[in-house]
Design an enzyme around this catalytic site. Structure first.
Site, mmCIF file in Angstrom:
data_model
loop_
_atom_site.group_PDB
_atom_site.id
_atom_site.type_symbol
_atom_site.label_atom_id
_atom_site.label_comp_id
_atom_site.label_asym_id
_atom_site.label_seq_id
_atom_site.Cartn_x
_atom_site.Cartn_y
_atom_site.Cartn_z
ATOM 1 N N LYS A 168 32.981 0.368 -35.146
ATOM 2 C CA LYS A 168 32.885 1.744 -35.676
ATOM 3 C C LYS A 168 33.725 2.703 -34.807
ATOM 4 O O LYS A 168 34.461 3.545 -35.318
ATOM 5 C CB LYS A 168 31.410 2.176 -35.704
ATOM 6 N N LYS A 243 31.971 13.520 -32.118
ATOM 7 C CA LYS A 243 30.947 12.664 -31.492
ATOM 8 C C LYS A 243 31.461 11.224 -31.394
ATOM 9 O O LYS A 243 31.378 10.587 -30.346
ATOM 10 C CB LYS A 243 29.660 12.708 -32.336
HETATM 11 P P1 NAD Z 1 20.625 14.150 -39.159
HETATM 12 O O1 NAD Z 1 20.564 15.076 -38.010
HETATM 13 O O2 NAD Z 1 20.735 14.689 -40.539
HETATM 14 O O3 NAD Z 1 19.367 13.153 -39.143
HETATM 15 C C1 NAD Z 1 18.748 12.701 -37.969
HETATM 16 C C2 NAD Z 1 17.261 12.889 -38.168
HETATM 17 O O4 NAD Z 1 16.593 12.418 -36.987
HETATM 18 C C3 NAD Z 1 16.858 14.340 -38.368
HETATM 19 O O5 NAD Z 1 16.138 14.499 -39.583
HETATM 20 C C4 NAD Z 1 15.984 14.647 -37.148
HETATM 21 O O6 NAD Z 1 14.914 15.530 -37.422
HETATM 22 C C5 NAD Z 1 15.463 13.249 -36.821
HETATM 23 N N1 NAD Z 1 14.959 13.137 -35.461
HETATM 24 C C6 NAD Z 1 15.467 13.673 -34.322
HETATM 25 N N2 NAD Z 1 14.683 13.326 -33.278
HETATM 26 C C7 NAD Z 1 13.683 12.563 -33.760
HETATM 27 C C8 NAD Z 1 12.566 11.917 -33.180
HETATM 28 N N3 NAD Z 1 12.337 11.992 -31.865
HETATM 29 N N4 NAD Z 1 11.730 11.227 -33.984
HETATM 30 C C9 NAD Z 1 11.947 11.147 -35.325
HETATM 31 N N5 NAD Z 1 12.988 11.756 -35.934
HETATM 32 C C10 NAD Z 1 13.840 12.454 -35.162
HETATM 33 O O7 NAD Z 1 21.847 13.158 -38.833
HETATM 34 P P2 NAD Z 1 22.556 12.174 -39.869
HETATM 35 O O8 NAD Z 1 23.785 12.816 -40.396
HETATM 36 O O9 NAD Z 1 21.529 11.613 -40.782
HETATM 37 O O10 NAD Z 1 23.065 11.054 -38.838
HETATM 38 C C11 NAD Z 1 22.213 10.031 -38.365
HETATM 39 C C12 NAD Z 1 23.073 9.017 -37.617
HETATM 40 O O11 NAD Z 1 24.045 8.469 -38.512
HETATM 41 C C13 NAD Z 1 23.856 9.650 -36.469
HETATM 42 O O12 NAD Z 1 23.854 8.760 -35.379
HETATM 43 C C14 NAD Z 1 25.249 9.853 -37.053
HETATM 44 O O13 NAD Z 1 26.258 9.843 -36.063
HETATM 45 C C15 NAD Z 1 25.347 8.668 -37.974
HETATM 46 N N6 NAD Z 1 26.283 8.852 -39.098
HETATM 47 C C16 NAD Z 1 26.299 9.993 -39.821
HETATM 48 C C17 NAD Z 1 27.178 10.121 -40.887
HETATM 49 C C18 NAD Z 1 27.215 11.370 -41.722
HETATM 50 O O14 NAD Z 1 28.166 11.535 -42.515
HETATM 51 N N7 NAD Z 1 26.235 12.255 -41.633
HETATM 52 C C19 NAD Z 1 28.061 9.081 -41.192
HETATM 53 C C20 NAD Z 1 28.007 7.906 -40.447
HETATM 54 C C21 NAD Z 1 27.121 7.797 -39.393
#
Ligand code: NAD
Length: 292
Positions: A168, A243
Site C-alpha cells: 500500500k 498520511k
Molecule cells: P474515519 O475517521 O472516518 O473512521 C475511523 C473511525 O474510527 C471513526 O469513526 C472514529 O470515531 C473511530 N475511532 C477512533 N478511535 C476509536 C476507538 N478508540 N475505538 C473505536 N473507534 C474509534 O477514517 P476512515 O476514512 O474510515 O479511515 C479508516 C482507515 O482506513 C484509516 O487508517 C485510513 O487511512 C484508511 N483508508 C481510508 C481511505 C479513505 O478514502 N477514507 C482509503 C483507504 C484507506
C-alpha cells in the site's frame, strides 16, 4: 457465517461492516462516535458498549481506525483478554513496523493477525468493491478470504505480515508522484498553448498514460465525474495521501532506501495540506503547480 467484531465504523468501516451484514455475518460493532454507531445500526450492525465486549466470543476482530497508535490502544486489552478471538484483521492503513509488532503481540497469545489495508475509498467501501492487500500466513489468509470478499472485489495475499502495508505504501507513493508529474505536464502544456482535450487524447493513448489522467483528471471537462470536474471533491483526500506518504517515508528511512521523488512528493503534499486544502482531492496539487 461468522461472528465478527468490527471496531471503527467511520467512512470506511461503516460501509465495510454493512456489507458483512448483507453477506449474512453477525456483526458486533463499536465506535467512539455516536453518529457512526447509529448509521451502522441502521445497516444491521449490532452496536456493543465497548470494543472489548464486542470482541468477546467473536470469530474475527476487524479494526478500521485512523492510525497505528489507536489500533494498538484498542487491541491491547482485547488481546490480553482470556479466550480472545482466534483471528485479528486490521484494515486500517498503518506502518509496516506497527503491523509486525501487532502480529507478534497477537501470536504471543496463540491467535493470528493479518494486515489487510485497502484501496478504493469510501465508494469502494460502500459498494463492496475495495481492493484488499493482505500480509500474514497463507493458511490464515485462506480462512479470512471469503470474509474479505464480502467487502471487496479483489483480495490479494502479498506474503508475510506487514506486506499488505508495504505494498500500500509503495502504491500510494507511486500515485502521489504520478499525480504531480501529470500536473506539471498539464500546466506546461497549458502554457505552451495546448488544450486539455488534445493533451488527453494523445497522452491517454501514449506512454505517459496513468490512472491519474484517465480516472483522476485534475482539469475540468475531459473525464466526467473526475475531481477536476468536481471542484476537487474527494475522491481521495490530500490529507490521507499525506498520511500514506509519511508512512512510506518512514519505511524508506527504516530500510535506508533513497526515495528522492517520494520525499519531494511528501513536501508538496505537506504544503498543500498546510495551506488548508487537506480536505480536497489529492489531485488539487495542480493548483500549487499552477501557482508557481
Ligand atoms: P474515519 O475517521 O472516518 O473512521 C475511523 C473511525 O474510527 C471513526 O469513526 C472514529 O470515531 C473511530 N475511532 C477512533 N478511535 C476509536 C476507538 N478508540 N475505538 C473505536 N473507534 C474509534 O477514517 P476512515 O476514512 O474510515 O479511515 C479508516 C482507515 O482506513 C484509516 O487508517 C485510513 O487511512 C484508511 N483508508 C481510508 C481511505 C479513505 O478514502 N477514507 C482509503 C483507504 C484507506
Amino acid at each position: 457465517m461468522s461472528t465478527i467484531a468490527f471496531i471503527g465504523l467511520g467512512n470506511m468501516g461503516g460501509g465495510m461492516a454493512a456489507n458483512l451484514v448483507k453477506a449474512g455475518h453477525t456483526v458486533r460493532g463499536f465506535d467512539v462516535v455516536e453518529e457512526a454507531c447509529e448509521r451502522a445500526a441502521d445497516n444491521g450492525v449490532e452496536i456493543i458498549a465497548s470494543a472489548e465486549e464486542a470482541a468477546q466470543g467473536a470469530d474475527i476482530v476487524i479494526t478500521s481506525l485512523p492510525n497505528g497508535g489507536l489500533v494498538k490502544q484498542v487491541l491491547e486489552p482485547i488481546i490480553a483478554a482470556e479466550d480472545t478471538a482466534p483471528i485479528f484483521v486490521d484494515v486500517s492503513t498503518i506502518a509496516v513496523s506497527e503491523a509486525r509488532e501487532l502480529a507478534d503481540a497477537v501470536s504471543a497469545v496463540g491467535s493470528r493477525f493479518l494486515d489487510a489495508p485497502v484501496s478504493g475509498g469510501m465508494a469502494g467501501a460502500a459498494n463492496g468493491t475495495l481492493a484488499f492487500m493482505v500480509g500474514g500466513e497463507k493458511e490464515d489468509f485462506d480462512k479470512v478470504k471469503p470474509v474479505l470478499e464480502a467487502m471487496g472485489k479483489s483480495v490479494t495475499h502479498c506474503g508475510q505480515t506487514g506486506n499488505g502495508q508495504a505494498v500500500k505504501a509503495c502504491n500510494n507513493m507511486i500515485l502521489a508522484i504520478q499525480q504531480i508529474a501529470l500536473s506539471e505536464a498539464l500546466v506546461l502544456g497549458e502554457r505552451l498553448g495546448l488544450d486539455h482535450q488534445a493533451f488527453y487524447d494523445v497522452v491517454s493513448n501514449a506512454t505517459g498514460n496513468s490512472w491519474s489522467l484517465t480516472v483522476n483528471a485534475p482539469v475540468p471537462d475531459i473525464v466526467p465525474g473526475s475531481p477536476g470536474d468536481n471542484d476537487f471533491k474527494p475522491g481521495f483526500a490530500a490529507a490521507l495521501m499525506l498520511k500514506d506518504l509519511k508512512l512510506a517515508m518512514a519505511a524508506a528511512e527504516e530500510t535506508k532506501t533513497d526515495t528522492v521523488l517520494g520525499k519531494i512528493a511528501t513536501q508538496q503534499y505537506t504544503k498543500l495540506v498546510d495551506e488548508g486544502h487537506g480536505g480536497l482531492d489529492f489531485g488539487a496539487i495542480i493548483n500549487d503547480v499552477r501557482a508557481t
